[in-house]
Each structure stands twice: as structure tokens, then as C-alpha cells.
Scaffold this motif. Structure first.
Motif, mmCIF file in Angstrom:
data_model
loop_
_atom_site.group_PDB
_atom_site.id
_atom_site.type_symbol
_atom_site.label_atom_id
_atom_site.label_comp_id
_atom_site.label_asym_id
_atom_site.label_seq_id
_atom_site.Cartn_x
_atom_site.Cartn_y
_atom_site.Cartn_z
ATOM 1 N N ILE A 11 0.840 -1.201 0.000
ATOM 2 C CA ILE A 11 0.000 0.000 0.000
ATOM 3 C C ILE A 11 0.876 1.253 0.000
ATOM 4 O O ILE A 11 0.626 2.201 -0.745
ATOM 5 C CB ILE A 11 -0.976 -0.015 1.190
ATOM 6 N N GLY A 12 1.930 1.249 0.811
ATOM 7 C CA GLY A 12 2.853 2.379 0.837
ATOM 8 C C GLY A 12 3.526 2.602 -0.503
ATOM 9 O O GLY A 12 3.645 3.737 -0.968
ATOM 10 N N PHE A 13 3.937 1.515 -1.140
ATOM 11 C CA PHE A 13 4.574 1.605 -2.454
ATOM 12 C C PHE A 13 3.609 2.216 -3.466
ATOM 13 O O PHE A 13 3.973 3.132 -4.208
ATOM 14 C CB PHE A 13 5.034 0.215 -2.907
ATOM 15 N N ARG A 14 2.381 1.705 -3.507
ATOM 16 C CA ARG A 14 1.385 2.206 -4.472
ATOM 17 C C ARG A 14 1.044 3.669 -4.194
ATOM 18 O O ARG A 14 0.904 4.469 -5.127
ATOM 19 C CB ARG A 14 0.117 1.347 -4.442
ATOM 20 N N ALA A 15 0.917 4.024 -2.940
ATOM 21 C CA ALA A 15 0.643 5.422 -2.597
ATOM 22 C C ALA A 15 1.811 6.316 -3.001
ATOM 23 O O ALA A 15 1.609 7.440 -3.485
ATOM 24 C CB ALA A 15 0.358 5.545 -1.100
ATOM 25 N N ALA A 16 3.035 5.816 -2.834
ATOM 26 C CA ALA A 16 4.219 6.584 -3.245
ATOM 27 C C ALA A 16 4.220 6.811 -4.750
ATOM 28 O O ALA A 16 4.608 7.892 -5.215
ATOM 29 C CB ALA A 16 5.491 5.872 -2.803
ATOM 30 N N ARG A 46 13.403 0.583 -5.019
ATOM 31 C CA ARG A 46 14.615 1.412 -5.129
ATOM 32 C C ARG A 46 14.553 2.325 -6.355
ATOM 33 O O ARG A 46 14.974 3.484 -6.301
ATOM 34 C CB ARG A 46 15.859 0.540 -5.163
ATOM 35 N N LEU A 47 14.021 1.802 -7.450
ATOM 36 C CA LEU A 47 13.906 2.608 -8.660
ATOM 37 C C LEU A 47 12.921 3.757 -8.443
ATOM 38 O O LEU A 47 13.194 4.897 -8.834
ATOM 39 C CB LEU A 47 13.469 1.733 -9.839
ATOM 40 N N LEU A 48 11.818 3.479 -7.785
ATOM 41 C CA LEU A 48 10.849 4.533 -7.493
ATOM 42 C C LEU A 48 11.453 5.565 -6.539
ATOM 43 O O LEU A 48 11.267 6.770 -6.716
ATOM 44 C CB LEU A 48 9.577 3.924 -6.903
#
Length: 120
Positions: A11-16, A46-48
């Protein structure tokens, strides 16, 4: 307070991703730092994060993250291109050109080929 679960990090990744699209690199980094801390081997995170550093003009941090991605995925054309942009922005044109050319060789997208300057 409950312990984070793997879903919490997703969820944190998608929100980021959404924050980065909205041009909020600081907000994206706040969400990505715990993801990378928990899953340091996750290249997508890491890429994001590298993209967020770049957008936030944190060029040394962006360079370091792009380098980490390329150590794991030396054939990642986008990472080469983005590292090239980072180096170009830091006035390191010769180093940037090398990464632009690698990006274009790995994926001959028009923007990669144009940045590589093969006709120059």
C-alpha cells in the motif's frame, strides 16, 4: 499500534507511486523509506525512490539509488537513462552520455536514442 504487514508495504509503495505522479517527491520518500528498509532487495522500490530523489533534486541520493538498481539489473535501460539524466543535471555530461548510450543500446526508444546523441 500493530506491526506492519507485507500488505502495508505494498500500500505504501502504491501510494508513493501516486504521490510521485502528483509531483510530491518528499511525500513519496516518506512512504518508500520504510519499504526499502524492510525489503532492501526490492529493485522496483529502489527505482521509485531514485526517481523521487531525482524529482526532489537530491542528485547524489538519486545517483546512488540508480547505481544500486544497475548493480542488480545491469540491463535496465530505464535506470541507465535516468542515471544519465541525473548525471547530466549534475553537469557530468561525459558520464551521462555513457549511460544514455547504454540505455539506447538496450532499448532503442526514441527518447533514449535522442539522449544518446549517436548522430552528434
Amino acid at each position: 499500534m500493530s506491526e506492519p504487514t507485507p500488505a502495508t508495504y505494498v500500500i505504501g509503495f502504491r501510494a508513493a507511486e501516486h504521490l510521485l505522479e502528483a509531483r510530491d517527491p518528499r511525500g513519496a520518500l516518506k512512504l518508500l523509506d520504510p519499504v526499502v528498509a524492510e525489503y532492501p532487495e526490492n529493485t522496483a522500490a529502489r527505482l521509485l525512490r531514485a526517481r523521487a530523489f531525482f524529482l526532489g533534486a537530491q542528485l547524489r541520493s538519486a545517483e546512488s539509488e540508480f547505481q544500486t538498481v544497475l548493480e542488480r539489473e545491469p540491463d535496465n535501460a530505464f535506470a541507465h537513462f535516468a542515471l544519465g539524466r541525473t548525471l547530466q543535471r549534475a553537469d557530468r555530461g561525459d558520464e551521462a552520455r555513457r549511460h544514455f548510450r547504454l540505455a539506447a543500446a538496450l532499448d532503442p526508444r526514441p527518447d533514449f536514442v535522442e539522449a544518446a546523441g549517436f548522430g552528434d
